[in-house]
Design a protein around this motif. Structure first.
Motif, mmCIF file in Angstrom:
data_model
loop_
_atom_site.group_PDB
_atom_site.id
_atom_site.type_symbol
_atom_site.label_atom_id
_atom_site.label_comp_id
_atom_site.label_asym_id
_atom_site.label_seq_id
_atom_site.Cartn_x
_atom_site.Cartn_y
_atom_site.Cartn_z
ATOM 1 N N TYR A 1 -17.549 17.138 9.866
ATOM 2 C CA TYR A 1 -17.089 16.923 11.423
ATOM 3 C C TYR A 1 -17.704 17.997 12.099
ATOM 4 O O TYR A 1 -17.364 19.183 11.780
ATOM 5 N N GLN A 2 -18.268 17.649 13.247
ATOM 6 C CA GLN A 2 -18.496 18.939 14.009
ATOM 7 C C GLN A 2 -17.627 19.055 15.278
ATOM 8 O O GLN A 2 -17.962 19.011 16.293
ATOM 9 N N GLY A 3 -16.250 19.098 15.034
ATOM 10 C CA GLY A 3 -15.272 19.189 16.037
ATOM 11 C C GLY A 3 -14.988 20.590 16.318
ATOM 12 O O GLY A 3 -14.109 20.971 17.239
ATOM 13 N N GLY A 4 -15.541 21.689 15.951
ATOM 14 C CA GLY A 4 -15.288 23.159 16.303
ATOM 15 C C GLY A 4 -14.282 23.588 15.236
ATOM 16 O O GLY A 4 -14.222 24.854 15.114
ATOM 17 N N VAL A 5 -13.639 22.915 14.271
ATOM 18 C CA VAL A 5 -13.016 23.255 13.350
ATOM 19 C C VAL A 5 -13.872 23.777 11.966
ATOM 20 O O VAL A 5 -14.586 22.844 11.698
ATOM 21 N N LEU A 6 -13.260 24.720 11.475
ATOM 22 C CA LEU A 6 -14.154 25.012 10.290
ATOM 23 C C LEU A 6 -13.951 23.794 9.038
ATOM 24 O O LEU A 6 -12.461 23.743 8.682
ATOM 25 N N SER A 7 -14.582 22.954 8.818
ATOM 26 C CA SER A 7 -14.386 21.679 7.902
ATOM 27 C C SER A 7 -15.458 21.701 6.766
ATOM 28 O O SER A 7 -16.350 20.825 7.030
ATOM 29 N N ARG A 8 -15.051 22.548 5.820
ATOM 30 C CA ARG A 8 -16.242 22.444 4.710
ATOM 31 C C ARG A 8 -15.947 21.500 3.639
ATOM 32 O O ARG A 8 -14.879 21.819 3.166
ATOM 33 N N PHE A 9 -16.559 20.537 3.553
ATOM 34 C CA PHE A 9 -16.399 19.697 2.297
ATOM 35 C C PHE A 9 -17.734 19.319 1.984
ATOM 36 O O PHE A 9 -18.710 19.055 2.786
ATOM 37 N N GLU A 10 -17.899 18.807 0.521
ATOM 38 C CA GLU A 10 -18.983 18.308 0.141
ATOM 39 C C GLU A 10 -19.320 16.770 0.691
ATOM 40 O O GLU A 10 -18.315 16.041 0.652
ATOM 41 N N THR A 11 -20.499 16.429 1.227
ATOM 42 C CA THR A 11 -20.613 15.161 2.003
ATOM 43 C C THR A 11 -20.817 14.144 1.053
ATOM 44 O O THR A 11 -20.457 13.044 1.305
ATOM 45 N N ARG A 12 -21.267 14.457 -0.207
ATOM 46 C CA ARG A 12 -21.309 13.013 -1.158
ATOM 47 C C ARG A 12 -20.445 13.428 -2.433
ATOM 48 O O ARG A 12 -20.853 13.064 -3.440
ATOM 49 N N ALA A 13 -19.430 13.843 -2.262
ATOM 50 C CA ALA A 13 -18.402 14.246 -3.332
ATOM 51 C C ALA A 13 -17.808 12.895 -3.546
ATOM 52 O O ALA A 13 -17.675 12.218 -2.852
ATOM 53 N N PRO A 14 -17.334 12.842 -4.874
ATOM 54 C CA PRO A 14 -16.715 11.506 -5.370
ATOM 55 C C PRO A 14 -15.230 11.345 -4.737
ATOM 56 O O PRO A 14 -14.806 12.270 -4.616
ATOM 57 N N ARG A 15 -15.100 10.127 -4.030
ATOM 58 C CA ARG A 15 -13.710 10.046 -3.708
ATOM 59 C C ARG A 15 -13.147 9.219 -4.478
ATOM 60 O O ARG A 15 -13.249 8.103 -4.775
ATOM 61 N N LYS A 16 -11.523 9.362 -4.629
ATOM 62 C CA LYS A 16 -10.706 8.530 -5.242
ATOM 63 C C LYS A 16 -10.450 7.232 -4.553
ATOM 64 O O LYS A 16 -10.149 7.300 -3.419
ATOM 65 N N LEU A 17 -10.321 6.321 -5.500
ATOM 66 C CA LEU A 17 -9.917 4.732 -4.797
ATOM 67 C C LEU A 17 -8.444 4.585 -5.418
ATOM 68 O O LEU A 17 -8.074 4.920 -6.465
ATOM 69 N N LEU A 18 -7.936 4.166 -4.488
ATOM 70 C CA LEU A 18 -6.289 4.012 -4.611
ATOM 71 C C LEU A 18 -6.242 2.451 -5.091
ATOM 72 O O LEU A 18 -6.513 1.358 -4.116
ATOM 73 N N LEU A 19 -5.969 2.028 -6.273
ATOM 74 C CA LEU A 19 -5.800 0.651 -6.668
ATOM 75 C C LEU A 19 -4.608 0.459 -7.546
ATOM 76 O O LEU A 19 -4.344 1.680 -8.299
ATOM 77 N N HIS A 20 -4.068 -0.548 -7.890
ATOM 78 C CA HIS A 20 -2.900 -0.642 -8.651
ATOM 79 C C HIS A 20 -3.680 -0.964 -9.999
ATOM 80 O O HIS A 20 -4.574 -1.301 -10.374
ATOM 81 N N ARG A 21 -2.911 -0.585 -11.141
ATOM 82 C CA ARG A 21 -3.291 -0.331 -12.522
ATOM 83 C C ARG A 21 -3.798 -1.587 -12.917
ATOM 84 O O ARG A 21 -4.906 -1.770 -13.669
ATOM 85 N N LYS A 22 -3.391 -2.735 -12.587
ATOM 86 C CA LYS A 22 -3.573 -4.182 -13.001
ATOM 87 C C LYS A 22 -5.391 -4.434 -12.373
ATOM 88 O O LYS A 22 -6.104 -5.103 -13.032
ATOM 89 N N GLN A 23 -5.111 -4.247 -11.211
ATOM 90 C CA GLN A 23 -6.559 -4.052 -10.594
ATOM 91 C C GLN A 23 -7.553 -3.223 -11.184
ATOM 92 O O GLN A 23 -9.004 -3.775 -11.381
ATOM 93 N N VAL A 24 -7.243 -2.223 -11.681
ATOM 94 C CA VAL A 24 -8.256 -1.185 -12.158
ATOM 95 C C VAL A 24 -8.572 -1.904 -13.588
ATOM 96 O O VAL A 24 -9.890 -1.853 -13.795
ATOM 97 N N ASN A 25 -7.800 -2.340 -14.181
ATOM 98 C CA ASN A 25 -8.101 -3.047 -15.620
ATOM 99 C C ASN A 25 -8.966 -4.106 -15.481
ATOM 100 O O ASN A 25 -9.841 -4.335 -16.062
ATOM 101 N N LYS A 26 -8.718 -5.080 -14.278
ATOM 102 C CA LYS A 26 -9.332 -6.158 -14.248
ATOM 103 C C LYS A 26 -10.947 -6.029 -13.990
ATOM 104 O O LYS A 26 -11.931 -6.506 -14.056
ATOM 105 N N LEU A 27 -10.911 -4.758 -12.886
ATOM 106 C CA LEU A 27 -12.546 -4.422 -12.504
ATOM 107 C C LEU A 27 -13.177 -3.880 -13.577
ATOM 108 O O LEU A 27 -14.266 -4.062 -13.627
#
Length: 162
Positions: A75-101
């Motif tokens: 983000y180029q909004g003037g605030v120091l915002s350092r984060f990895e651009t291609r970092a793995p991001r956690k997905l929020l799913l129910h346990r049943k959905q995770v098991n099914k997938l």
């Protein structure tokens, strides 16, 4: 002379990024909407509509689902915002959905592909995941031919009615 600043349109709800090639390369069998764990600057960057998910995929790590290789620029909004651009991001799913997938992904030829990133009506970032089975080249050509025929048929019917 005073220069006018370009107004940036923020996306409060709707699609931020789409993976258009996914529907061409995969036969989507089922879709699932998952929440996305993001940091503040990542959300701000998404609200500006700056994300790419063409090379992204979802996978399992430690019993949880993760979105891997999704590109969200800093983000180029003037605030120091350092984060990895291609970092793995956690997905929020129910346990049943995770098991099914996970059960579906363990079958041969099934992949978990992100179709789009969007904000829902409540302003929360969501990912639409598709269970995709890879298409062969002849299937892709047939789908393109069918799509062309439907477009030509609609054009002929429209011209006939004029």
């Amino acid at each position: 002379m005073a220069e006018k600043k370009a107004r940036k349109t923020l996306i409060s709800h709707g699609i931020v990024a789409q993976n258009r090639k996914a529907r061409h390369n995969y036969a989507i069998l089922e879709t699932v909407e998952a929440g996305l764990v993001l940091k503040g600057p990542e959300v701000k960057s998404l609200r500006l509509g700056r994300a790419t998910i063409t090379e992204a995929y979802a996978g399992e790590r430690g019993g949880e689902m993760w979105l891997v290789n999704a590109y969200i620029p800093e983000y180029q909004g003037g605030v120091l915002s350092r984060f990895e651009t291609r970092a793995p991001r956690k997905l929020l799913l129910h346990r049943k959905q995770v098991n099914k997938l996970l059960g579906a992904v363990q079958k041969e030829g099934i992949t978990l592909v992100p179709l789009d990133i969007h904000f829902n009506e409540r302003g929360q970032a969501k990912v639409l995941l598709g269970l995709g089975q890879g298409k062969k080249n002849h299937d892709k050509r047939r789908a393109m031919a069918d799509r062309d025929w439907q477009r030509d048929k609609a054009r002929l019917m429209r011209d006939k009615n004029l």
